[in-house]
Design a protein around this motif. Structure first.
Motif, PDB file in Angstrom:
ATOM      1  N   ILE A 483       0.726  -1.161  -0.014  1.00  0.00           N
ATOM      2  CA  ILE A 483       0.198   0.096   0.152  1.00  0.00           C
ATOM      3  C   ILE A 483       0.947   1.203  -0.087  1.00  0.00           C
ATOM      4  O   ILE A 483       0.729   2.289  -0.703  1.00  0.00           O
ATOM      5  CB  ILE A 483      -0.934  -0.048   1.088  1.00  0.00           C
ATOM      6  N   ARG A 484       1.801   1.218   0.772  1.00  0.00           N
ATOM      7  CA  ARG A 484       2.714   2.314   1.052  1.00  0.00           C
ATOM      8  C   ARG A 484       3.336   2.873  -0.407  1.00  0.00           C
ATOM      9  O   ARG A 484       3.531   3.914  -0.969  1.00  0.00           O
ATOM     10  CB  ARG A 484       3.882   2.326   1.795  1.00  0.00           C
ATOM     11  N   VAL A 485       3.930   1.545  -1.057  1.00  0.00           N
ATOM     12  CA  VAL A 485       4.379   1.557  -2.269  1.00  0.00           C
ATOM     13  C   VAL A 485       3.445   2.237  -3.305  1.00  0.00           C
ATOM     14  O   VAL A 485       3.725   3.197  -4.290  1.00  0.00           O
ATOM     15  CB  VAL A 485       5.170   0.234  -2.914  1.00  0.00           C
ATOM     16  N   GLU A 489       3.672   5.812  -5.480  1.00  0.00           N
ATOM     17  CA  GLU A 489       3.684   5.969  -6.828  1.00  0.00           C
ATOM     18  C   GLU A 489       2.385   6.686  -7.361  1.00  0.00           C
ATOM     19  O   GLU A 489       2.686   7.471  -8.485  1.00  0.00           O
ATOM     20  CB  GLU A 489       3.420   4.415  -7.624  1.00  0.00           C
ATOM     21  N   MET A 490       1.427   6.878  -6.697  1.00  0.00           N
ATOM     22  CA  MET A 490       0.214   7.696  -7.127  1.00  0.00           C
ATOM     23  C   MET A 490       0.502   8.990  -6.643  1.00  0.00           C
ATOM     24  O   MET A 490       0.284  10.119  -7.616  1.00  0.00           O
ATOM     25  CB  MET A 490      -1.089   7.356  -6.196  1.00  0.00           C
ATOM     26  N   LEU A 491       1.245   9.653  -5.801  1.00  0.00           N
ATOM     27  CA  LEU A 491       1.115  10.835  -5.069  1.00  0.00           C
ATOM     28  C   LEU A 491       2.549  11.566  -5.343  1.00  0.00           C
ATOM     29  O   LEU A 491       2.595  12.947  -5.757  1.00  0.00           O
ATOM     30  CB  LEU A 491       1.185  10.916  -3.712  1.00  0.00           C
ATOM     31  N   ILE A 523       4.763   9.241   3.991  1.00  0.00           N
ATOM     32  CA  ILE A 523       4.014   8.248   3.544  1.00  0.00           C
ATOM     33  C   ILE A 523       4.416   6.820   4.241  1.00  0.00           C
ATOM     34  O   ILE A 523       3.536   5.948   4.656  1.00  0.00           O
ATOM     35  CB  ILE A 523       4.032   7.795   1.954  1.00  0.00           C
ATOM     36  N   LEU A 524       5.643   7.049   4.525  1.00  0.00           N
ATOM     37  CA  LEU A 524       6.203   5.691   5.254  1.00  0.00           C
ATOM     38  C   LEU A 524       5.596   5.624   6.851  1.00  0.00           C
ATOM     39  O   LEU A 524       5.471   4.810   7.479  1.00  0.00           O
ATOM     40  CB  LEU A 524       7.604   5.777   5.532  1.00  0.00           C
ATOM     41  N   GLY A 525       5.074   7.034   7.303  1.00  0.00           N
ATOM     42  CA  GLY A 525       4.504   7.057   8.641  1.00  0.00           C
ATOM     43  C   GLY A 525       3.204   6.558   8.568  1.00  0.00           C
ATOM     44  O   GLY A 525       2.398   6.610   9.751  1.00  0.00           O
ATOM     45  N   PHE A 526       2.427   6.342   7.492  1.00  0.00           N
ATOM     46  CA  PHE A 526       1.071   6.202   7.292  1.00  0.00           C
ATOM     47  C   PHE A 526       0.823   4.409   7.916  1.00  0.00           C
ATOM     48  O   PHE A 526       1.567   3.701   7.801  1.00  0.00           O
ATOM     49  CB  PHE A 526       0.586   6.070   6.016  1.00  0.00           C
ATOM     50  N   PHE A 527      -0.136   4.384   8.570  1.00  0.00           N
ATOM     51  CA  PHE A 527      -0.639   3.158   9.219  1.00  0.00           C
ATOM     52  C   PHE A 527       0.575   2.414  10.007  1.00  0.00           C
ATOM     53  O   PHE A 527       1.188   1.469   9.642  1.00  0.00           O
ATOM     54  CB  PHE A 527      -0.722   2.134   7.995  1.00  0.00           C
ATOM     55  N   PRO A 528       1.181   3.312  10.967  1.00  0.00           N
ATOM     56  CA  PRO A 528       2.142   2.799  11.681  1.00  0.00           C
ATOM     57  C   PRO A 528       1.959   1.413  12.363  1.00  0.00           C
ATOM     58  O   PRO A 528       0.924   1.064  12.656  1.00  0.00           O
ATOM     59  CB  PRO A 528       2.388   3.857  12.850  1.00  0.00           C
ATOM     60  N   SER A 529       3.023   0.570  12.546  1.00  0.00           N
ATOM     61  CA  SER A 529       2.771  -0.792  12.856  1.00  0.00           C
ATOM     62  C   SER A 529       2.802  -0.937  14.430  1.00  0.00           C
ATOM     63  O   SER A 529       2.631  -2.049  15.103  1.00  0.00           O
ATOM     64  CB  SER A 529       3.790  -1.795  12.394  1.00  0.00           C
TER      65      SER A 529
END
Length: 530
Positions: A483-485, A489-491, A523-529
């Protein structure tokens, strides 16, 4: 040996019996002498050569009472009724690992030595020769029944009424089923099999099916008890979580049935065979009803609403069920399943080669998977917006796909059409979620308004999006990376192009809140684990 001497031997041991001394506990020559004396008296009576028939018959009557007592003592002192070590906890510690090693390792403590069996056969032969077979059988049967009874106690075999089976909690019933399966294997393959062989060795030469009659009298009560437990277990209340316990019971009983029929193979045991034969279809019917119950319950299940970023518990439950179905498919394939409830609105338009396959196991598994998808789609409509709907479906559909991919046997069973349908739904949910998530910010970047106004609007909207996505979770790490990739790619290309326009315009770059690298970091901070 002369008749007088033979009668003297009988009389001497009759007097000694008052002091509780047993012939067969003594020296071998004394045992042989006594048996020889009995033979001599029997021969004299039969041939009519005994000069004193009354005295000879009195002696033989005394001898028969002595031999019956000797048989009881031999059985008592040589069959201690002690099974495996720690047998008091044996039934509860046996593990159901898929093998029958515990049956192979089981040692029936009431087994007799060859020498004892020979002595018992000698006694039975002489008691039969004098018309005292009934007394002999009674002494033998009562002793051997006590041996089986003691083993039953150690195996923890308990009676179960039909009412108990219908009302008892499943965890208790499941425990009873496990004990029954293991104990039944031990009883039919070890205990009953040994008792039948023992009867054949001791009474097999006496004719008139004496050995079969003895075996039946010794074992039938216990065999019927096991049969009654299984019969009552087949009547338990139908519930979807009980399928695999019933299947194990069905499989065990089916496997044991040929051995039951071989052990109880006489006309006298016809009732047992008839009842045992009836059990297999009863248990099969109970299993089929349980599959049907699961499917109906799944169809009408009222799903609890869960947070948008959670895998629904129904998803986990159904897939665990499907995997257990796969583990038991060899057994389930033998059952005549009814068609699943196809008039439910569940999407099932993938290729079915033969309509008759609709009552076969693979079609049922397909239907269960598609019914789960149908239920998830219905539950997703409770979320407030289309983005949340697709986010929820994307996560749950991916969970299904990944789990099935990890079980090639299940994937093969449901077929390509079914799997591709779920995959297609996942792809659609993912694409829709990405489209809806970035629709606003991409629209701003591509707007025809002034660059300054677009930058300001982008900063506001992206911050709102960033705050929202930092609060959500993608449960699967593989999907999270994907999803992050896709988001990058979209943004990133669109934003890079926008910044390029800003850099060549008279607009100030001071208001740029995110560089391209900062955007990637965000973006890498979206949906933190964590």
């Amino acid at each position: 040996m002369a008749l007088d001497s033979a009668i003297g031997v009988i009389s001497r041991w009759s007097s000694a019996s008052d002091n509780k001394s047993y012939i067969f506990s003594g020296k071998r020559d004394e045992i042989d002498q006594y048996l020889q004396a009995v033979d001599e008296i029997q021969c004299s009576i039969a041939s009519g050569t005994a000069y004193d028939q009354i005295r000879a018959k009195s002696a033989i009557q005394t001898a028969m009472l002595t031999l019956a007592d000797e048989m009881r003592n031999l059985l008592k002192i040589n069959a201690k009724s002690t099974d495996n070590p720690d047998s008091s906890t044996y039934s509860s510690t046996m593990t159901d690992s898929g093998s029958n090693s515990y049956v192979d390792d089981y040692v029936y403590g009431s087994a007799l030595s060859v020498a004892v069996i020979d002595d018992l056969r000698s006694i039975a032969k002489r008691m039969n020769g004098s018309g005292y077979l009934r007394d002999c059988k009674e002494a033998y049967i009562s002793s051997r029944k006590r041996c089986i009874d003691a083993s039953y106690q150690r195996l923890n075999i308990q009676k179960l009424s039909s009412n108990d089976a219908r009302t008892m909690e499943w965890n208790m019933l499941e425990s009873i089923i496990k004990v029954w399966m293991k104990s039944a294997k031990i009883c039919f393959r070890k205990i009953f099999a040994y008792e039948k062989q023992l009867c054949e060795k001791i009474f097999g030469d006496l004719g008139d099916d004496v050995d079969d009659d003895c075996f039946l009298e010794i074992s039938s009560d216990y065999a019927f008890q096991l049969l009654e437990i299984a019969t009552n277990l087949s009547c338990i209340r139908t519930a979807s979580d009980r399928l695999f316990g019933i299947l194990e019971l069905y499989k065990t009983f089916s496997d044991l049935l040929p051995e039951m029929s071989k052990l109880f193979n006489t006309k006298s045991s016809e009732l047992f065979r008839t009842k045992a034969d009836q059990m297999v279809p009863k248990l099969a019917g109970a299993a089929c009803m349980t599959v049907e119950k699961f499917e109906n319950d799944l169809l009408i299940a009222d799903l609890s609403h869960v947070p948008v970023d959670k895998i629904h518990s129904l998803c986990r439950y159904v897939l665990e069920y499907v995997f257990k179905v796969d583990q038991n498919k060899q057994t389930l394939m033998k059952l005549s399943l009814s068609k699943p409830p196809l008039t439910s609105g569940v999407e099932m338009n993938f290729t079915i080669v033969d309509p008759q396959l609709q009552n076969k196991l693979p079609f049922h598994v397909m239907w269960i998977i598609m019914c789960l998808v149908f239920k998830l789609e219905g539950e997703a409509k409770l979320y407030k917006n289309a983005s949340d709907i697709n986010f929820y479906l994307m996560n749950n559909f991916f969970y299904i796909i990944k789990k099935i991919n990890g079980k090639p046997e299940v994937k093969e069973m449901i077929g390509d059409d079914c799997f591709e349908k779920v995959s297609s739904k996942f792809d659609h949910a993912k694409a829709e979620y990405l489209r809806l998530t970035f629709a606003e910010v991409l629209s701003i970047l591509g707007d025809k308004t002034s660059l300054k106004k677009r930058l300001k609007s982008f900063n506001v909207e992206f911050k709102k999006l960033k705050n929202k996505l930092e609060q959500l979770r993608v449960p699967d790490f593989q999907l999270l990376k994907d999803i992050r990739v896709s988001m990058e790619e979209m943004l990133v290309p669109a934003y890079s192009s926008f910044l390029q326009q800003l850099s060549t315009s008279p607009c100030s770059m001071v208001d740029v809140k995110f560089s391209v690298d900062e955007l990637k970091t965000a973006i890498l901070g979206f949906f933190p684990s964590t």
